[in-house]
Structure formats: structure tokens, C-alpha cells
Design a protein around this motif. Structure first.
Motif, PDB file in Angstrom:
ATOM      1  N   UNK A 101      79.313  60.540  34.650  1.00  0.00           N
ATOM      2  CA  UNK A 101      78.752  60.739  35.994  1.00  0.00           C
ATOM      3  C   UNK A 101      78.878  62.205  36.376  1.00  0.00           C
ATOM      4  N   UNK A 102      80.047  62.748  36.104  1.00  0.00           N
ATOM      5  CA  UNK A 102      80.282  64.145  36.477  1.00  0.00           C
ATOM      6  C   UNK A 102      79.383  65.080  35.689  1.00  0.00           C
ATOM      7  N   UNK A 103      79.273  64.824  34.378  1.00  0.00           N
ATOM      8  CA  UNK A 103      78.436  65.693  33.546  1.00  0.00           C
ATOM      9  C   UNK A 103      77.001  65.685  34.048  1.00  0.00           C
ATOM     10  N   UNK A 104      76.467  64.481  34.234  1.00  0.00           N
ATOM     11  CA  UNK A 104      75.059  64.406  34.609  1.00  0.00           C
ATOM     12  C   UNK A 104      74.824  64.942  36.006  1.00  0.00           C
ATOM     13  N   UNK A 105      75.844  64.846  36.846  1.00  0.00           N
ATOM     14  CA  UNK A 105      75.630  65.314  38.208  1.00  0.00           C
ATOM     15  C   UNK A 105      75.764  66.823  38.317  1.00  0.00           C
ATOM     16  N   UNK A 106      76.713  67.387  37.583  1.00  0.00           N
ATOM     17  CA  UNK A 106      76.984  68.804  37.840  1.00  0.00           C
ATOM     18  C   UNK A 106      76.377  69.750  36.809  1.00  0.00           C
ATOM     19  N   UNK A 107      75.845  69.211  35.724  1.00  0.00           N
ATOM     20  CA  UNK A 107      75.279  70.116  34.727  1.00  0.00           C
ATOM     21  C   UNK A 107      73.775  69.910  34.608  1.00  0.00           C
ATOM     22  N   UNK A 108      73.068  70.940  34.189  1.00  0.00           N
ATOM     23  CA  UNK A 108      71.630  70.754  33.929  1.00  0.00           C
ATOM     24  C   UNK A 108      71.432  69.954  32.642  1.00  0.00           C
ATOM     25  N   UNK A 109      70.256  69.395  32.531  1.00  0.00           N
ATOM     26  CA  UNK A 109      69.910  68.539  31.402  1.00  0.00           C
ATOM     27  C   UNK A 109      70.254  69.181  30.061  1.00  0.00           C
ATOM     28  N   UNK A 110      70.027  70.486  29.993  1.00  0.00           N
ATOM     29  CA  UNK A 110      70.173  71.163  28.702  1.00  0.00           C
ATOM     30  C   UNK A 110      71.618  71.179  28.218  1.00  0.00           C
ATOM     31  N   UNK A 111      72.548  70.992  29.111  1.00  0.00           N
ATOM     32  CA  UNK A 111      73.948  71.084  28.667  1.00  0.00           C
ATOM     33  C   UNK A 111      74.625  69.727  28.506  1.00  0.00           C
ATOM     34  N   UNK A 112      73.895  68.662  28.802  1.00  0.00           N
ATOM     35  CA  UNK A 112      74.531  67.348  28.805  1.00  0.00           C
ATOM     36  C   UNK A 112      75.198  67.032  27.469  1.00  0.00           C
ATOM     37  N   UNK A 113      74.451  67.288  26.408  1.00  0.00           N
ATOM     38  CA  UNK A 113      74.996  66.906  25.113  1.00  0.00           C
ATOM     39  C   UNK A 113      75.868  67.989  24.500  1.00  0.00           C
ATOM     40  N   UNK A 117      74.480  58.317  44.373  1.00  0.00           N
ATOM     41  CA  UNK A 117      75.279  57.676  45.428  1.00  0.00           C
ATOM     42  C   UNK A 117      76.766  57.993  45.302  1.00  0.00           C
ATOM     43  N   UNK A 118      77.216  58.170  44.067  1.00  0.00           N
ATOM     44  CA  UNK A 118      78.641  58.450  43.883  1.00  0.00           C
ATOM     45  C   UNK A 118      79.033  59.716  44.634  1.00  0.00           C
ATOM     46  N   UNK A 119      78.144  60.675  44.612  1.00  0.00           N
ATOM     47  CA  UNK A 119      78.459  61.926  45.289  1.00  0.00           C
ATOM     48  C   UNK A 119      78.659  61.701  46.785  1.00  0.00           C
ATOM     49  N   UNK A 120      77.853  60.819  47.343  1.00  0.00           N
ATOM     50  CA  UNK A 120      77.972  60.586  48.778  1.00  0.00           C
ATOM     51  C   UNK A 120      79.176  59.736  49.120  1.00  0.00           C
TER      52      UNK A 120
END
Lengths: 554, 830
Positions: free
Chosen positions: A64-76, A101-104
């Protein structure tokens, strides 16, 4: 439990006073019993919020944290946490959606550096998402009842799947999203049943991009769709249909992988998805054929050591046995198994069933072949995880009411398979939860089905087999007793028996070498080994049973 | 249900009609609970339909004669307020299962398909010539069965257009059955499903196992005072007692470091703590190391503590509930008994407090329940011992003492002078001995301390009059009225103790007086034999004045008969003297009055009245007033503990367990045809509860009133408890009335309006006879040829009065439509 006939076409009969009480069931045509089961399961699952959760919980939070705080290019590419992303893109997109929603709810959930965050907010949030996404499974199962040949039996099967102890243990305690993904699988199977094979193929392609473990089932899909959708019954290829299917599947993969291909990240992605650096067995041996072979090797080693027979021993294998828990399984006496071997054996067995499916591409045949494909992979695959047994149990459940033979296979596989999941929850507090729940599930599912399908064994060999199977089933309570009591007797008080939490698709970290070489580690391993071997016996037998039933079917 | 469904796929109703019709007569009697008899073992059930084709011929023949109707069960007409306009509707809508698009019929390759189905079906096809209409099919169908499906559905449509009147009646019956099933709640539906699938004998195990599972899951959560040093909470108190009892001599138990959770429960708690402590000490001595273990919160010690609660609950409360349901509801069907058991085992407040908050109330309540069960069976001495043990476990069960004491006195009066005195002495001696045994380790020979002080220590610890009028916020009279009237300013502490004591006495007096007086009124007079024999009552009924002489005559005889009866018939009559029917409400009155008016009440103490509520509720039908009240009080009771549970971090469990319980018992406050006063009250209260919860979620209380929400909670809960208390008094009075307790002259008119059922049954029975009837009830139960439900309802209504009056009207099958409105009014009144 009653039926509530609440389809719109009945509206005119219903006078205002007899209006169906629940708007939900009214509008959705849910019978009150189905609604009961939904309520019950939700209540039970919510009660399990404070229960033990494995590292998979943190894995998913990290995603959740990765996908929320990083751009697509860095996910993997991210390696902030040791729990890097190793699921296909759709699942990652799914995590991205969940992270909003987790962020909220609590911004700290999606904070990348906030490792091992376990506040009540994140527990409730993540557990709730499991329950809510499981509604996909509920919907698919509910639709299964609606079109079923025998709705009453199908209802038992559907309920059994929705309340499956496997899901309860793996999803709601251990923490994963299997209910959601098996929901997609069942939806796809449902589409196959209803003749909408294009949708079936589409959904399966989607599923593959959620979790690549479903590749185990892909051969059956491939053959079935090719034979029954892309070809006429006479065997002529229908190019239009073939193209539409191919395009659909390609489209799904493009949506999933496209962005990463464009960024040139495909090799990185694939290296994350398929790490070929693991041993034959998982830390806790999944109850498959290799567990039996490994156990046989251990027994032989004992025998060789004691009798002093002149057999060439593989010294690293001897060391491997004493290590007990983790690492590559190296045989001491028997020849070693290489990944290629497992691959060849798996393919060979699958081919047998696929030929049968090719000859008889009906829905029932498809479901059986699907089950057997998953089963073969589970039996002979390289580094199979015990949770993969769900790949067998879920489609097998759909066949449970076919005949008494099918039911018996289902019974054996379910009991052994669910029991083999027990070591996932090693904390004593959850022991009660899993044992009571699973026994009650077995009671409520097996008794009515058995009643409907019972047949007396037709000849003496069958009587014998029947007796042996019953004996085998009766061994499970004893095994559970042993597993519960043994750690206490072994003197290790009430500390957890495993230091390693088998989790997801991850290998366990190497435990303290001093502890693992000591005798106590071996003693701790004994209940696990016994569980694994005992369940493996039942699962291998059920595999043979199902295979024979399928191949003998006209 | 599954079986049920098989039989009603889209064209099911029609196809099945012959069988339905044949079984109607039995069905209508068996009523809601029985469900379809298709799967049952009775002769005309088509169990074998799958296997034997000969059977199908029989059924086929049956279908020819199936136009013979059993009478339509009238109670359905009373129960439902549906209009019958469908009788006139020309274009009839699809059968009940139009939503199902595949029937078993369409599965030619399926093994369950029987020739019977085909034949009976085709018979109907012939009977109703073709026509067509369209139906919507919500779900697409398996391609494999396409043609078959088409077949069956189209003929289904044809049939639908040519429904005969009888078929319509059938349809309506189905609808009513569905309705009844819907009304019955998850628990009953599940029981029915279990029965239908041949798992009858597993119900008990499943109920116990399931409830234990739920309890254990609640145990996984946090407990009171978790992670809140230095004092922690109730969990630490209980653990601390285990710690101090195993390390200190008995004389020190009630003295050791009183500031840190000194022992303030009676000796049995201490003994049980000692036992738990000893066992835990063997497992891991660090859990209970003296002083060193204070505030220990390791997962293992938590696990151990939680498992002691579960173990004690399973050893005491569960068997008590089992015995209670089997004996108190002895005349009801197994399903009703099991449902009552589920109701009591899943009771949310007890689960939340014992397994969430952490206490051992189940032991105290279980012992009290056991005592109650013993009393109803006439095993008074055993009951006394159980009640003393209950008192010895937690002094809170003193709340029941007035009711139980006066019941026993009433019973002594009932038995007459000689037997009564003997009984009284025996009871007294037993009780004293039990207390003596309980306190034995604290008494001189065993205790180093001299006599008065050795016993005074525990007792002053148990009754803390030196504490405040109330602690925290509790939904009782004092706390609620304290918002306006500052009692503590006006009245001194001594005055408050007296005031609260006085009010409490006034509060439970109605129950006490009722029991004692009716014990006196119904006392064995003529000695003509069994107290249960109606004949003797008839004769003894003659004049109040004569009674004294009569019962002097042959008291021995009476007594012997009584005991003989005890041994011989395990049924209703034994030991169940008339005033037993007053006991549940007396218990409720007494415990509620203590809760509302006595000194130093905790919010958790609502559990004590809740048990009485459970007793009153046991076996009450879903639409009876007793049920309504009981569920309302229960839900409000849980709600009143919300501030506590919130503090313990049990919000989630609070919601889930409460909803689950309501779902299981089939409580649907917002779906009803009849509106009674309780219903309106309940809806208002639930709305208030919802608003309070939402407000609490959305806004934080202003700093001036930090306790705003707890106070509002109290203000909402207290009136309900007061009303429930009044209601229980009223019920008590009615039951008392039914026993002929309120004099003789005035009753004739009022009682005939009060008891429509007895009027119905007895024709011109008036005042005096009412009381005979109540005596008669036990006999008539045996003779009335009905099923268990109605018999029991009958008895209960007579015994308890209003409790389930409406239930009788419904299930006796004698009520007419005209009376239906009558009982509606009656329910509104109650």
C-alpha cells in the motif's frame, strides 16, 4: 432456512404487508438463508480482527505504501522494506486503489518508511478490505446457486466455499486476498458453465495478472478454450472465435504489463515474479509427493546409519536433515531432485489429463481437468507452498456432489488439505479457533452431502478402501492431539514451535544456526513433519482417486 | 432449506402440489416450526422418490386425489394481515421460485432425478393445457441444459396461467410458510436445516461448540485495563487474586495490600482463584509470582487467563443452561429448547463482559440458573446449595435473594403447617451448613484470628458501604436522577444508604409479596392428594375459610404424593407448584430493583437482571410481548455498558456480538405487522442509541462536559430499565392474579378480559375458574391433543399471565379472526 422468492416478477403477488423485510435481499434476490450465511460469516470474520497475523500483513501494508508514495516506474524497484513487490501488475493496481482510502483513514498506513506499523487503524482497514473484496467470491458463489442443476446441493457447496476454513485461516487470520482472487476464478468457471467462454478466458487472463500462481491452472484453460471455443465440435478451427479470444487475452496483458514494457522494466518485473532461488520444499513441507519422498529419505538415512549399510551418503544431505527447518532440501540417500525433474513430471501428468479434456471438452470435464492441473502442480511442483492447496480444494468443491466417489475424494482432500494449513497458525490462541471452526465446517458440509450421495461400496476391495479411508480420517484428531501436546511434553513450555513464519511467496529468513542444530529444533520440527507427511498421504491418495475417476469417466 | 429448494424450482410449486396437499393436514398442525415434511421420516414423505420408480406410481395416484384439502390452518390467517386480493387477480404471477431458472427436472443426467418427477409433472402438463408467457431469467443458464430448461420453464408458464383455486391456495400457503420462516430468525432456520439434513443429534454439540468459538474469538481482543499501569483493570484484579491466594495463608487473603486490588469477592471466588492459580503456577510460575507478577501482560499469561474463563464458563454456565432449557422448557419441542439454549449461550452482554472485559460472571449466573432449575423441579435443597454457592462466588447474586427467599417461604406456606415447617427447617439447615462450609477456612479452628474479626474482614470487603452511591456512570435511578438532583449534597452517606435500601425494598416488594401470598393462597388444603390433581383443587376450591381445616387432615398424604410424583414422572408436575410460575418475574423484579435502586452498583451488574430476562424470555415466541421486552432490555443492557466496553477497546466485538445475537434469535424490530407499545418504545430507543453512537463518532464532547455521552447513555438506558421493572411487576401481578391471588369477587370480569385464551378454551369460565384453570393447566397439557408448542404456550399463558398471551391465541388454533384483534389489543396493553 427458507427461501425468499423476491424476484421482481413476483411483486404483484406481494401485498404491502408482506413486503420483503430487507431491502437488500429484496432487491438482490437473496434468500434469507443466504443472507444468514453472509451475516454469520461477516460477524465471525470481524471477530477475528485481533487475531494473529503473519508477516503477509506487513507485506501488504508495505505494498500500500509503495503504490501510494512512489510513481509507477519505481514500484518494482523499491527495496525500502524487505517485502518487495512480487505480484503481477493488476494486484499492484489493486493495492493502489486500496491505498487511496487508506490515506484518508490513517496517513501513517501509506508511509513508506513506517515499517511494521500495526496500529488498530491499519489492522481494521486491511482486514476490512479482505472482507469486502471477498464479496466477489460471495457473488460468484451466489450466481452458481442460481443457475444450478440442483440448487439445494449447490447451496451447500457454495456456502462451504464461502465459509471455507482455508479462506478463514489464510485470508482472515494469516492475511491474504485469496477470497477475492478465487472469486475471480470461480466467476470465470461460472462463465464457462453458462457458455460464455470468451468471458471465462478474459476473467482468467485478468486473474493471471492478479497472481501468477494461477498459472498452475492455465493448461486446462488453454486446452478447454481452444477445443470448445475456438474449434467446432468436428474439429475445425473457427478463426473468428480464436482471434477474439486471443485479442481479449492480449488486451488484458497489454493493460497489465504494458506500462512496464514501455518503461523497459519487464526483466526486472519477471525477476521479481519468478525468483528461481528456492529449494524443493518450503520450510514446512507442503503435503505433496516430495514431502513423502523427503520423509522416506530421512527414514532411510536413519536406517542406513543404524544398520551401517554400505550406501553412499550425500554428506550435504546428512547436514540438511539435521538442519530441520529451512533451506534447500538435499537428500542423503535418494538421488536429488532438480527443478527440471519436477517440471517434467508435472507436465507429463498434466498431459494425460489434458488429452482427456481435449477429447471430452464439456464443462464438468473442464472443471475436473482444472482441478487436476492444479493438483498435479501442487503434487510435483518445485517449492510448492502449502497455501497452494486452495488451488485444488476450491475447484474440487464444485465437483463434490457429482457422485459418491467424487464426494469421497473431496472429503479426503478437504480434511487433509485444511489440516495441512493448520501449521500456518502456530500461536496457541488461534489453535482453538482453527480446530473448532474447521471441525464444525466439516460437520456442516460433509454430513448433508454424504447423506445425499451415499452409496454402499460395491465390492470387497471398495469395502477395504472405504475402511482404510475412514481409519485415515480418524487419525486426524489423534494427530491434532499429538501436535498440541507434544510441545508441552517436549518441555519447551508454551513458546511458539516455529521461529519462522512461512509467509506468502517468501522464503523464511535463516534461523539462528545454533538453535537449529540443537536437538530441540529437531524436536520442534517433528510435529510439523508428521503433519506434513500424514496430510501428504491423504492428498496423494485423493489425487490418485480423482485422476482415476476422471480418466475412467465415459 | 436445501431440500426445500429442490422442490421448488421455477415450476416447483405446481409440480409438487400433490404432495403438498397430502401433507397439508399434518403440516398445518406442525405449523411454522415443522417446515416441509418432505424429508422427514413420515410415511407419506417422498424420501425414496429418487430411487424407486414404483414410488412414483403411488405418488401419481395420490396426485389424482389430491384435491382433498386439509383445513387451511387458521392461525395463518390470524397471523398475517395480508390481504387476499390475489384470489381475485386474473393474471397470476409466477410461482414462488420464478427466480430460479433451472429445476431438477432439467437435469436428465443427474442422479437425483427421478421418474416420479417426470410423471407427476407431465400429469400436470396434461391437466393444464399450454399457453405462454414470458418470464425474466436473472441468470443465464448452462448451455448444456439448454433445451431441457426451455421445456420446463415454458410449461411452467403455461401452468401458471391455469392455476386452479387449490393451486392458488397452495401458493398462498407456501408464502405463509416462507413468511413464518423468515420471521423465525437465523437460529430457527439453522435448526430446521439441521433437522432436515439428519443432523439432529449434532445440534447440541454444534451449539455449544459454536458458542465457545464465538466466546474464544471475543477473547482474542483486549481486556479491561490492558496496558494501563499502574492499576490496570478487572483482568489484573482477577489475576492478582490468583497470585495472592496461592502465595498467602487464607487469613491474609482479605487483608493483603488492599489498595492494590484487594480481594473483595466472597470465598468461593477466592477458592476458584486459588485453583486456577495453582494450575497456572505449574505451567509457568512467572505468571503468578507474588508481587513480581503485577501487571504481567505476556501473551501466554493472557492465554491462560482467557482459557480459565472459557473453562469455568463451559463447566458451570453451559451445563446450567442445558439443564434449564431441558427442564424449564421440558414440554417444548427440542428445537425451541435448543433455540433457547443458543439465545442464552450467545447472550451478548455476558460474552462481552466475561470474555472481553474479563470476569467470571458465568459462574455466578450459572449457579443461580442451576438453583432456579432445581427449584422448578422441586429439588429445593439442591437449589439452596447452588444458590449459596452462587452467593459465595459473587455477592451480586444477592439481587436474587428476595425472590428466591420468598419463593421458598411461599413454598413452605404452600405445603401447609406441618410439612411447611419441616421443609423450612430443612432449607434453613441446608443453607446454614452450606454457608458454614463455605466460610469454614475463615472460622476459628482453622483460622488464627478470633471469631468476630475473622469473618468480619471478608464481609466488610464484600459490602463496601464506605464507597460512593455509584461509581462511574451506571444506568440506574441514582445516577440518572443525579443529573438533576444532587443526592450526595442533600443527603448524607448514612442517609443515602438507608434511602437506597428502602427504595430497593419497595422495588422488590411486589415480587416478594406475590410469592408469599400466593403460596399462602394456593396452599394445600384438602389433602385430597396431589397438589397437581385438578380434582382436588376443584373441591378444595370451595371456600377460602374451609381450607385451614382441610389441610390439617392429611398433610402426610400430600407430602408423600408429592415426593412420589417427584420420582415417578419426570414431567411437568413434579415439584412445580403453582407459585413457580411467579418466580421468573419475581427474580426479574427483584434483581432490577436492586440494580436500579441499591447502593454501589456497577454497570456490569446489569448482567444479573439479564439472567432473569433470559429466564422470562426462554421459549417465548418471536411475536410475544415477553420476547419484545426481553430483547429490548437485553439490547439496552449491552448499550448501557458501551462506555465501559469502549474503554476496554471492545467496540468491534460490542457491535458484532450484539448484531449476531439479534440475528440468531430472529429479532426484527423494524419489520412488523402489528405495532405494540413495546415496539414503539423499542424503535424509539434504538433510534436514540443510533443517534448517540453516531454523535459520539462525529463530535468530541465539549470540555465542560467530558462525560456527556456516558450521561446521555445513562439517561437513555435508565428509563428502559425502569419500564422493564414496572413491566415485570405487572407480569408478576398478572401471574399472581391467574393464581387467584387477588381476592375473589372482583376478578371475574377483569380476568375474562385479561385472558382471552382461557375464555376461549373454557367457554363460560369466569373468575373463580380462572384459578382452577391455572391448576388444570398441567393436566390439560397432557390431554390437549396438540403439538408441544401450543401445549406449552397454553400452559405458559396461564401460568405466567400475559407473557405469551398472544402466542396462545395464535397457536391454540381455536382463535377466530374476531379474537385476533382482541389479542392485538391485549398485546398493545402489555
Amino acid at each position: 432456512m427458507s427461501i425468499r422468492y423476491a424476484s421482481p416478477s413476483r411483486k404483484d403477488v406481494q401485498t404491502p404487508s408482506s413486503k420483503r423485510p430487507s431491502w437488500l435481499s429484496y432487491s438482490l434476490d437473496i434468500t434469507s438463508s443466504e443472507f444468514d450465511i453472509l451475516c454469520l460469516s461477516t460477524c465471525l470474520k470481524v471477530l477475528l480482527f485481533p487475531a494473529y497475523r503473519s508477516t503477509d500483513f506487513e507485506v501488504h501494508r508495505n505494498w500500500l505504501a509503495i503504490t501510494h508514495s512512489l510513481p509507477l516506474s519505481q514500484w518494482y524497484y523499491d527495496t525500502t522494506s524487505e517485502w518487495t513487490l512480487d505480484y503481477p501488475p493488476f494486484f499492484v493496481y489493486f493495492e493502489k486503489v486500496l491505498s487511496i482510502p487508506a490515506y484518508f483513514i490513517d496517513p501513517r498506513i501509506v508511509d513508506l518508511s513506517n515499517l511494521n506499523y500495526d496500529a488498530w487503524s491499519v489492522i481494521v482497514y486491511q482486514r476490512t478490505t479482505v472482507i469486502i473484496t471477498e464479496l466477489v467470491l460471495a457473488t460468484a458463489l451466489w450466481r452458481f446457486i442460481r443457475g444450478a442443476i440442483d440448487p439445494s446441493t449447490q447451496r451447500i457447496i457454495s456456502a462451504s466455499l464461502f465459509l471455507h476454513p482455508g479462506f478463514l485461516i489464510v485470508d482472515h487470520i494469516h492475511f491474504q486476498y485469496n477470497g477475492f482472487m478465487f472469486g475471480i476464478l470461480l466467476w470465470s468457471v461460472l462463465m464457462a458453465r453458462e457458455g460464455n467462454k470468451l468471458a471465462s478466458g478474459f476473467l482468467f487472463a485478468v486473474l493471471l495478472n492478479f497472481k501468477h500462481i494461477y498459472m498452475y491452472l492455465a493448461p486446462a484453460y488453454f486446452v478447454y478454450l481452444l477445443r470448445s471455443f475456438c474449434m467446432s465440435p468436428q474439429g475445425a478451427i473457427l478463426p473468428a472465435k480464436f482471434l477474439s479470444l486471443a485479442n481479449t487475452v492480449i488486451l488484458v496483458f497489454v493493460v497489465s504489463l504494458g506500462p512496464f514494457v514501455l518503461m523497459g522494466q519487464l526483466p526486472q518485473l519477471l525477476s521479481r515474479l519468478f525468483p528461481f532461488t528456492r529449494g524443493l520444499n518450503h520450510a514446512y513441507w507442503a503435503p505433496n509427493a516430495w514431502a513423502l519422498v523427503t520423509a522416506a529419505d530421512r527414514v532411510l538415512l536413519r536406517y542406513v546409519k543404524r544398520s551401517g549399510a554400505n550406501v553412499a551418503l550425500n554428506m550435504s544431505g546428512v547436514a540438511s536433515t539435521s538442519r530441520g527447518l529451512v533451506g534447500d532440501t538435499v537428500f542423503a540417500v535418494l538421488p536429488n531432485i532438480k527443478p527440471l525433474h519436477t517440471f517434467v513430471i508435472t507436465i507429463a501428468f498434466q498431459l494425460v489429463f489434458l488429452v482427456k479434456l481435449w477429447r471430452r471438452p464439456t464443462y464438468k470435464s473442464f472443471v475436473t481437468a482444472l482441478t487436476l492441473c492444479g493438483y498435479t502442480s501442487f503434487m510435483f511442483g518445485w517449492h510448492v507452498h502449502e497455501k497452494a492447496i486452495l488451488l485444488v480444494l476450491v475447484p474440487l468443491s464444485l465437483l463434490a456432489a457429482e457422485s459418491h466417489a467424487h464426494f469421497r475424494t473431496f472429503l479426503l482432500a478437504s480434511v487433509a488439505g485444511v489440516f495441512s494449513l493448520f501449521p500456518l497458525l502456530f500461536t496457541p490462541a488461534e489453535t482453538f479457533v482453527k480446530v473448532i471452526y474447521s471441525s464444525m465446517w466439516a460437520l456442516f458440509v460433509m454430513m448433508p452431502l454424504n447423506r445425499r450421495l451415499y452409496e454402499f461400496p460395491p465390492s470387497l476391495p471398495f469395502v477395504l478402501i472405504d475402511g482404510l479411508e475412514k481409519l485415515y480420517l480418524a487419525g486426524f484428531p489423534l494427530l491434532q492431539l499429538f501436535v498440541t501436546v507434544f510441545p508441552i511434553l517436549a518441555g519447551s513450555s508454551s513458546t511458539p514451535t516455529t521461529t519462522c513464519t512461512p509467509s506468502g511467496d517468501f522464503a523464511c529468513p535463516e534461523p539462528d544456526p545454533a538453535a537449529s542444530t540443537s536437538n530441540s529444533a529437531a524436536m520442534e520440527f517433528l510435529p510439523l513433519m508428521l503433519t506434513s507427511v500424514y496430510c501428504a498421504v491423504g492428498l496423494v491418495w485423493a489425487f490418485i482417486r480423482l485422476g482415476v475417476i476422471y480418466l475412467r469417466q465415459k | 432449506m436445501e431440500e426445500f429448494l429442490t422442490q421448488f424450482p421455477p415450476n416447483g410449486t405446481i409440480r409438487k402440489k400433490p404432495k403438498r396437499l397430502r401433507t397439508t393436514s399434518t403440516q398445518s398442525d406442525a405449523g411454522a416450526g415443522a417446515g416441509s415434511a418432505q424429508d422427514g421420516p413420515s410415511l407419506n414423505t417422498p424420501v425414496l422418490r429418487h430411487r424407486f420408480s414404483t414410488q412414483s406410481m403411488n405418488s401419481y395416484a395420490d396426485s389424482e386425489t389430491s384435491e382433498i384439502h386439509a383445513p387451511i390452518p387458521r392461525r395463518h390467517h390470524i397471523q398475517t394481515t395480508e390481504t387476499r386480493h390475489w384470489l381475485r387477480s386474473s393474471s397470476h404471477s409466477p410461482g414462488p421460485s420464478s427466480s430460479r431458472d433451472l429445476s431438477p427436472l432439467s437435469t436428465p443426467n443427474h442422479r437425483s432425478l427421478s421418474p416420479l418427477r417426470h410423471e407427476s409433472f407431465s400429469a400436470h402438463q396434461q391437466a393444464f393445457p399450454a399457453s405462454s408467457s414470458s418470464t425474466s431469467f436473472p441468470s443465464p443458464l448452462p448451455h448444456l441444459h439448454h433445451h431441457t430448461r426451455h421445456d420446463s420453464t415454458s410449461s411452467h408458464n403455461q401452468l401458471r396461467h391455469h392455476l386452479s383455486f387449490s393451486a392458488l391456495v397452495e401458493l398462498e400457503k407456501e408464502k405463509e410458510k416462507e413468511r413464518v420462516e423468515e420471521m423465525s430468525g437465523m437460529g430457527r432456520r439453522w435448526l430446521k436445516w439441521m433437522h432436515r439434513n439428519g443432523m439432529k443429534e449434532w445440534v447440541l454439540g454444534a451449539v455449544i461448540g459454536g458458542s465457545m468459538w464465538v466466546k474464544w474469538c471475543v477473547s482474542l481482543g483486549s481486556y479491561s485495563g490492558q496496558g494501563t499501569p499502574p492499576m490496570f483493570g478487572d483482568y489484573e484484579a482477577q489475576r492478582h487474586w490468583m497470585e495472592l491466594t496461592i502465595h498467602l495463608p487464607i487469613s491474609e487473603w482479605y487483608k493483603y495490600d488492599l489498595q492494590y486490588w484487594g480481594l473483595d469477592y466472597p470465598p468461593l471466588t477466592a477458592y476458584v482463584s486459588w485453583l486456577c492459580g495453582i494450575i497456572g503456577n505449574v505451567m509457568d510460575s512467572s505468571w503468578f509470582a507474588l508481587d513480581a507478577s503485577r501487571g504481567i501482560e505476556t501473551p501466554e499469561s493472557k492465554l491462560y487467563m482467557r482459557s480459565t474463563v472459557l473453562a469455568l464458563d463451559t463447566l458451570v454456565y453451559v451445563p446450567a443452561v442445558y439443564l434449564f432449557t431441558r427442564i424449564w422448557l421440558g414440554y417444548r419441542s427440542k428445537r425451541t429448547q435448543n433455540l433457547a439454549m443458543m439465545t442464552m449461550l450467545l447472550q451478548p452482554s455476558l460474552i462481552l463482559i466475561d470474555f472481553g472485559h474479563f470476569q467470571y460472571n458465568g459462574v455466578m449466573l450459572g449457579l443461580t440458573l442451576l438453583a432456579f432449575t432445581c427449584f422448578t423441579r422441586g429439588r429445593d435443597l439442591l437449589g439452596c446449595i447452588a444458590f449459596v454457592l452462587s452467593l459465595g462466588f459473587k455477592q451480586m447474586s444477592l439481587y436474587y435473594a428476595p425472590a428466591i427467599g420468598s419463593y421458598l417461604i411461599g413454598k413452605c406456606l404452600y405445603l401447609g403447617v406441618r410439612d411447611g415447617t419441616r421443609h423450612f427447617i430443612r432449607l434453613g439447615v441446608t443453607t446454614l451448613l452450606a454457608f458454614l462450609l463455605l466460610f469454614l477456612p475463615f472460622l476459628p479452628p482453622l483460622s488464627p484470628v478470633s471469631f468476630p474479626t475473622c469473618i468480619l474482614d471478608p464481609i466488610t470487603r464484600m459490602f463496601p458501604f464506605n464507597r460512593g452511591l455509584f461509581e462511574d456512570k451506571v444506568a440506574n435511578f441514582w445516577c440518572a436522577s443525579d443529573v438533576v438532583l444532587k443526592w450526595r449534597k442533600w443527603v448524607g452517606k448514612g442517609g443515602l444508604v438507608k434511602l437506597s435500601g428502602g427504595l430497593t425494598v419497595v422495588g422488590f416488594l411486589p415480587g416478594v409479596v406475590g410469592l408469599v401470598r400466593s403460596g399462602w393462597m394456593t396452599r394445600v388444603r384438602s389433602g385430597e392428594g396431589l397438589p397437581n390433581t385438578p380434582e382436588s383443587k376443584h373441591e378444595g376450591d370451595g371456600d377460602e375459610g374451609e381450607e385451614d381445616e382441610h389441610h390439617h387432615d392429611e398433610p402426610n398424604h400430600t407430602h408423600d404424593d408429592n415426593t412420589r410424583h417427584d420420582v415417578e414422572s419426570p414431567e411437568e408436575g413434579d415439584g412445580s407448584i403453582p407459585i413457580t410460575s411467579l418466580l421468573p418475574h419475581a427474580l426479574l423484579t427483584s434483581s432490577l430493583s436492586f440494580f436500579l435502586f441499591s447502593f454501589q452498583v456497577h454497570e456490569k451488574t446489569i448482567l444479573v437482571p439479564m439472567l432473569a430476562v433470559m429466564i422470562v424470555m426462554a421459549g417465548a415466541s418471536v411475536d410475544s410481548a415477553a420476547f419484545e421486552w426481553a430483547v429490548l432490555v437485553n439490547n439496552v443492557g449491552v448499550f448501557s455498558m458501551w462506555p465501559l466496553l469502549k474503554k476496554d477497546g471492545l467496540a468491534l466485538q460490542y457491535i458484532v456480538v450484539t448484531l449476531l445475537w439479534n440475528k440468531v434469535i430472529g429479532y426484527r424490530p423494524f419489520h412488523t405487522d402489528s405495532i405494540s407499545l413495546v415496539r414503539i418504545l423499542a424503535i424509539a430507543v434504538y433510534a436514540g442509541m443510533a443517534i448517540l453512537h453516531i454523535l459520539e463518532l462525529m463530535i468530541s464532547p465539549p470540555p465542560r462536559y467530558p462525560d456527556l455521552f456516558p450521561v446521555l447513555n445513562v439517561l437513555l438506558s435508565t428509563p428502559v430499565f425502569v419500564l422493564a421493572w414496572l413491566w415485570s411487576i405487572k407480569c408478576g401481578i398478572e401471574a399472581f392474579w391467574a393464581l387467584g391471588g387477588l381476592g375473589s369477587s372482583s376478578t371475574s370480569s377483569s380476568s375474562s378480559t385479561l385472558f382471552p385464551t382461557s375464555t376461549k378454551l373454557g367457554g363460560g369460565v369466569t373468575g373463580r375458574r380462572e384459578r382452577k384453570l391455572s391448576m388444570l393447566s398441567t393436566i390439560s397439557e397432557k390431554t390437549v391433543d396438540g403439538h408441544g408448542e401450543s401445549r406449552r404456550e397454553f400452559r405458559k399463558s396461564l401460568g405466567v399471565g400475559s407473557g405469551s398471551g398472544s402466542g396462545v391465541g395464535v397457536s391454540s388454533g381455536l382463535a377466530l379472526n374476531g379474537l385476533g384483534s382482541g389479542h392485538g389489543r391485549w398485546r398493545a396493553g402489555s
